[in-house]
Design an enzyme around this catalytic site. Structure first.
Site, PDB file in Angstrom:
ATOM      1  N   LYS A  82      -4.582  55.995 -60.692  1.00 35.62           N
ATOM      2  CA  LYS A  82      -4.071  56.293 -59.351  1.00 35.62           C
ATOM      3  C   LYS A  82      -4.416  57.688 -58.838  1.00 35.62           C
ATOM      4  O   LYS A  82      -3.710  58.264 -58.018  1.00 35.62           O
ATOM      5  CB  LYS A  82      -2.541  56.076 -59.262  1.00 35.62           C
ATOM      6  CG  LYS A  82      -2.027  54.787 -59.833  1.00 35.62           C
ATOM      7  CD  LYS A  82      -2.901  53.598 -59.584  1.00 35.62           C
ATOM      8  CE  LYS A  82      -2.961  53.117 -58.155  1.00 35.62           C
ATOM      9  NZ  LYS A  82      -4.023  52.058 -58.031  1.00 35.62           N
ATOM     10  N   SER A  83      -5.527  58.210 -59.318  1.00 36.92           N
ATOM     11  CA  SER A  83      -5.896  59.583 -58.947  1.00 36.92           C
ATOM     12  C   SER A  83      -7.137  59.661 -58.065  1.00 36.92           C
ATOM     13  O   SER A  83      -7.621  60.763 -57.792  1.00 36.92           O
ATOM     14  CB  SER A  83      -6.129  60.399 -60.226  1.00 36.92           C
ATOM     15  OG  SER A  83      -4.979  60.368 -61.029  1.00 36.92           O
ATOM     16  N   THR A 123     -11.316  54.855 -57.506  1.00 40.35           N
ATOM     17  CA  THR A 123     -12.093  53.951 -56.661  1.00 40.35           C
ATOM     18  C   THR A 123     -12.865  54.754 -55.616  1.00 40.35           C
ATOM     19  O   THR A 123     -14.025  54.455 -55.310  1.00 40.35           O
ATOM     20  CB  THR A 123     -11.132  52.943 -55.979  1.00 40.35           C
ATOM     21  OG1 THR A 123     -10.191  52.500 -56.952  1.00 40.35           O
ATOM     22  CG2 THR A 123     -11.886  51.765 -55.400  1.00 40.35           C
ATOM     23  N   HIS A 128     -10.160  55.213 -67.928  1.00 46.48           N
ATOM     24  CA  HIS A 128      -8.925  56.004 -67.801  1.00 46.48           C
ATOM     25  C   HIS A 128      -8.519  56.535 -69.180  1.00 46.48           C
ATOM     26  O   HIS A 128      -7.414  57.047 -69.329  1.00 46.48           O
ATOM     27  CB  HIS A 128      -7.773  55.143 -67.273  1.00 46.48           C
ATOM     28  CG  HIS A 128      -7.939  54.645 -65.881  1.00 46.48           C
ATOM     29  ND1 HIS A 128      -8.222  55.453 -64.808  1.00 46.48           N
ATOM     30  CD2 HIS A 128      -7.810  53.391 -65.363  1.00 46.48           C
ATOM     31  CE1 HIS A 128      -8.273  54.720 -63.705  1.00 46.48           C
ATOM     32  NE2 HIS A 128      -8.039  53.471 -64.013  1.00 46.48           N
ATOM     33  N   ARG A 132      -5.067  64.297 -59.836  1.00 43.39           N
ATOM     34  CA  ARG A 132      -4.227  64.273 -58.623  1.00 43.39           C
ATOM     35  C   ARG A 132      -2.833  64.749 -59.000  1.00 43.39           C
ATOM     36  O   ARG A 132      -2.394  64.521 -60.137  1.00 43.39           O
ATOM     37  CB  ARG A 132      -4.174  62.830 -58.098  1.00 43.39           C
ATOM     38  CG  ARG A 132      -3.431  62.649 -56.800  1.00 43.39           C
ATOM     39  CD  ARG A 132      -3.374  61.169 -56.409  1.00 43.39           C
ATOM     40  NE  ARG A 132      -2.895  60.982 -55.059  1.00 43.39           N
ATOM     41  CZ  ARG A 132      -2.641  59.800 -54.495  1.00 43.39           C
ATOM     42  NH1 ARG A 132      -2.845  58.689 -55.188  1.00 43.39           N
ATOM     43  NH2 ARG A 132      -2.208  59.724 -53.259  1.00 43.39           N
ATOM     44  N   SER A 189       2.332  56.430 -56.543  1.00 42.45           N
ATOM     45  CA  SER A 189       1.250  55.455 -56.392  1.00 42.45           C
ATOM     46  C   SER A 189       1.280  54.443 -57.543  1.00 42.45           C
ATOM     47  O   SER A 189       1.094  53.245 -57.348  1.00 42.45           O
ATOM     48  CB  SER A 189      -0.086  56.199 -56.349  1.00 42.45           C
ATOM     49  OG  SER A 189      -1.151  55.303 -56.193  1.00 42.45           O
ATOM     50  N   TYR A 216      -8.077  65.425 -56.316  1.00 37.08           N
ATOM     51  CA  TYR A 216      -7.882  64.511 -55.173  1.00 37.08           C
ATOM     52  C   TYR A 216      -7.542  65.317 -53.909  1.00 37.08           C
ATOM     53  O   TYR A 216      -8.052  65.030 -52.827  1.00 37.08           O
ATOM     54  CB  TYR A 216      -6.743  63.546 -55.533  1.00 37.08           C
ATOM     55  CG  TYR A 216      -6.375  62.540 -54.470  1.00 37.08           C
ATOM     56  CD1 TYR A 216      -6.931  61.262 -54.468  1.00 37.08           C
ATOM     57  CD2 TYR A 216      -5.426  62.842 -53.476  1.00 37.08           C
ATOM     58  CE1 TYR A 216      -6.580  60.320 -53.506  1.00 37.08           C
ATOM     59  CE2 TYR A 216      -5.074  61.910 -52.509  1.00 37.08           C
ATOM     60  CZ  TYR A 216      -5.648  60.658 -52.530  1.00 37.08           C
ATOM     61  OH  TYR A 216      -5.295  59.728 -51.577  1.00 37.08           O
ATOM     62  N   THR A 253     -16.710  56.533 -46.992  1.00 40.03           N
ATOM     63  CA  THR A 253     -15.724  56.576 -48.085  1.00 40.03           C
ATOM     64  C   THR A 253     -14.379  57.132 -47.623  1.00 40.03           C
ATOM     65  O   THR A 253     -13.547  57.511 -48.453  1.00 40.03           O
ATOM     66  CB  THR A 253     -16.255  57.373 -49.298  1.00 40.03           C
ATOM     67  OG1 THR A 253     -16.643  58.674 -48.845  1.00 40.03           O
ATOM     68  CG2 THR A 253     -17.434  56.698 -49.955  1.00 40.03           C
ATOM     69  N   PHE A 256     -10.596  56.847 -46.273  1.00 42.15           N
ATOM     70  CA  PHE A 256      -9.561  55.869 -46.636  1.00 42.15           C
ATOM     71  C   PHE A 256      -9.616  54.672 -45.691  1.00 42.15           C
ATOM     72  O   PHE A 256      -9.556  53.511 -46.117  1.00 42.15           O
ATOM     73  CB  PHE A 256      -8.179  56.540 -46.596  1.00 42.15           C
ATOM     74  CG  PHE A 256      -7.061  55.596 -46.917  1.00 42.15           C
ATOM     75  CD1 PHE A 256      -6.804  55.207 -48.225  1.00 42.15           C
ATOM     76  CD2 PHE A 256      -6.269  55.064 -45.903  1.00 42.15           C
ATOM     77  CE1 PHE A 256      -5.786  54.306 -48.526  1.00 42.15           C
ATOM     78  CE2 PHE A 256      -5.244  54.168 -46.202  1.00 42.15           C
ATOM     79  CZ  PHE A 256      -5.012  53.798 -47.508  1.00 42.15           C
ATOM     80  N   LYS A 257      -9.752  54.966 -44.397  1.00 47.11           N
ATOM     81  CA  LYS A 257      -9.745  53.916 -43.377  1.00 47.11           C
ATOM     82  C   LYS A 257     -10.885  52.896 -43.608  1.00 47.11           C
ATOM     83  O   LYS A 257     -10.677  51.687 -43.574  1.00 47.11           O
ATOM     84  CB  LYS A 257      -9.929  54.591 -42.010  1.00 47.11           C
ATOM     85  CG  LYS A 257      -9.385  53.804 -40.866  1.00 47.11           C
ATOM     86  CD  LYS A 257      -9.373  54.654 -39.588  1.00 47.11           C
ATOM     87  CE  LYS A 257      -9.990  53.851 -38.462  1.00 47.11           C
ATOM     88  NZ  LYS A 257     -10.934  54.536 -37.644  1.00 47.11           N
TER      89      LYS A 257
HETATM   90  P1  A3P Z   1      -1.888  55.663 -52.856  1.00 51.16           P
HETATM   91  O1  A3P Z   1      -1.198  54.577 -53.646  1.00 51.16           O
HETATM   92  O2  A3P Z   1      -1.128  56.962 -52.893  1.00 51.16           O
HETATM   93  O3  A3P Z   1      -2.227  55.252 -51.467  1.00 51.16           O
HETATM   94  P2  A3P Z   1      -7.246  54.691 -58.125  1.00 51.16           P
HETATM   95  O4  A3P Z   1      -8.477  54.267 -57.418  1.00 51.16           O
HETATM   96  O5  A3P Z   1      -7.448  55.769 -59.126  1.00 51.16           O
HETATM   97  O6  A3P Z   1      -6.465  53.516 -58.634  1.00 51.16           O
HETATM   98  O7  A3P Z   1      -6.327  55.421 -57.037  1.00 51.16           O
HETATM   99  C1  A3P Z   1      -5.696  54.695 -56.001  1.00 51.16           C
HETATM  100  C2  A3P Z   1      -5.093  55.681 -55.031  1.00 51.16           C
HETATM  101  O8  A3P Z   1      -6.161  56.341 -54.322  1.00 51.16           O
HETATM  102  C3  A3P Z   1      -4.233  55.000 -53.974  1.00 51.16           C
HETATM  103  O9  A3P Z   1      -3.260  55.983 -53.588  1.00 51.16           O
HETATM  104  C4  A3P Z   1      -5.275  54.745 -52.896  1.00 51.16           C
HETATM  105  O10 A3P Z   1      -4.727  54.501 -51.624  1.00 51.16           O
HETATM  106  C5  A3P Z   1      -6.036  56.062 -52.941  1.00 51.16           C
HETATM  107  N1  A3P Z   1      -7.376  55.980 -52.338  1.00 51.16           N
HETATM  108  C6  A3P Z   1      -8.317  55.043 -52.541  1.00 51.16           C
HETATM  109  N2  A3P Z   1      -9.405  55.288 -51.785  1.00 51.16           N
HETATM  110  C7  A3P Z   1      -9.131  56.415 -51.086  1.00 51.16           C
HETATM  111  C8  A3P Z   1      -9.877  57.176 -50.115  1.00 51.16           C
HETATM  112  N3  A3P Z   1     -11.086  56.810 -49.718  1.00 51.16           N
HETATM  113  N4  A3P Z   1      -9.285  58.277 -49.604  1.00 51.16           N
HETATM  114  C9  A3P Z   1      -8.051  58.650 -49.998  1.00 51.16           C
HETATM  115  N5  A3P Z   1      -7.302  57.976 -50.906  1.00 51.16           N
HETATM  116  C10 A3P Z   1      -7.845  56.863 -51.450  1.00 51.16           C
END
Ligand code: A3P
Length: 306
Positions: A59-60, A63, A119, A141, A149, A204, A238, A240-241
């Site tokens: 979750k950092s 992706t 991980h 992060r 998250s 992050y 890349t 978020f949107k």
């Molecule tokens: P949140 O749950 O806080 O929204 P991982 O890919 O390590 O599993 O991390 C997932 C987290 O990264 C999620 O956080 C996800 O929304 C966020 N995330 C994924 N792509 C992102 C991007 N392009 N910009 C910002 N945050 C992103």
């Protein structure tokens, strides 16, 4: 379990076998049952010097940085990056699940130069990655946003044990009893490794603050240069949107019984400081005291907001 009848028999088995199983400890690190099994053969990995590892505590931003890297490897060609979901383009080293190829198997069939995701804490890394001096990009992060998250992820990704209440989950996170163990140990071990091994240690929060600057850092680390307009395209694609609506990055290609985006989308909020909406004042104080103890003298500074 909803719409299990929509899946072939093997999928039903797969879902049942993986549903909310307890974690299994490997060298003191709690892992998902099948991932724990996968670690038994990970030392068989034959790393190549031109492999590139993406590593994070879950979750950092795994992706996010994975998509950036595939785009860099494909010279910014958006079409090429739509060839498959991110978990196929960047194989997940310790992934294992009944009836589907393991991460190691996928990796063995991936042509060089390979990107791979893990991980794992440093103590469980295949030795070959270290021996071959494979370059690694680590994204860290802040722990409060990671905990939040992760809590939502535990709910939607049903391979995890039941997260219980938020208060209960937060305590388990602080105690290192969640999948992949202690966040504190993970970020610190990887920081230590970055002093003796080619690891680019990213945050992050820095990526959110100025993604273009961080993409350029990655390019420099890879000794690769791309024209400015391609760099801009990578940054834009890349965001978020963009990644939230892209089926090749948003994990909606995984069956709903494994990841239920109606419970909480994988691309959830993508912000810094969401913890403020969930932590109570008391939880925050407890967390800060514990954090100070765990992180004393480690030389790492995280930003809780920007
Ligand atoms: P949140 O749950 O806080 O929204 P991982 O890919 O390590 O599993 O991390 C997932 C987290 O990264 C999620 O956080 C996800 O929304 C966020 N995330 C994924 N792509 C992102 C991007 N392009 N910009 C910002 N945050 C992103």
């Amino acid at each position: 379990m909803g719409e299990m009848e929509d899946f072939p028999d093997s999928s039903v088995e797969l879902v049942k076998d993986n549903f909310r199983q307890p974690l299994k400890y490997v060298k003191g690190v709690p892992l998902l049952k099948y991932f724990a099994e996968a670690t038994e053969t990970l030392q068989d990995l034959q790393a190549y010097p031109d492999d590139l590892v993406v590593s994070t505590y879950p979750k950092s931003g795994t992706t996010w940085v994975s998509e950036i890297l595939d785009l860099i490897y494909q010279g910014g060609d958006l079409e090429k990056c739509r060839r498959a979901p991110i978990y196929i383009r960047v194989p997940f080293l310790e992934f294992k699940s009944p009836g589907v190829p393991s991460g190691l198997e996928v990796l063995e069939n991936t042509p060089a130069p390979r990107l791979l995701k893990t991980h794992l804490p440093v103590s469980l890394l295949p030795q070959s990655l270290l021996d071959q001096k494979v370059k690694m990009i680590y994204v860290a992060r802040n722990a409060k946003d990671v905990a939040v998250s992760y809590y939502y992820f535990y709910h939607m990704a049903k391979v995890h044990p039941d997260p219980g209440t938020w208060d209960n989950f937060l305590q388990q996170f602080m105690d290192g009893k969640v999948s992949y163990g202690s966040w504190y140990q993970h970020v610190q071990e990887w920081w230590e490794l970055s002093h003796s091994h080619p690891v680019l240690y990213l945050f992050y929060e820095d990526m959110k603050e100025n993604p273009k600057r961080e993409v350029k850092k990655i390019l420099e680390f890879l000794e690769c240069s791309l024209p400015e307009d391609i760099v801009d395209r990578i940054v834009k694609h890349t965001s978020f949107k963009e990644m939230k609506k892209n089926p090749m990055t948003n994990y909606t290609t995984i069956p709903t019984d494994v990841m239920d985006h109606n419970v909480s989308p994988f691309m959830r909020k993508g912000i810094i400081g969401d913890w403020k909406n969930i932590f109570t004042v008391a939880q925050n104080e407890r967390f800060d005291d514990h954090y100070a103890e765990k992180m004393v003298g480690c030389g790492l500074t995280f930003r809780w907001q920007i």
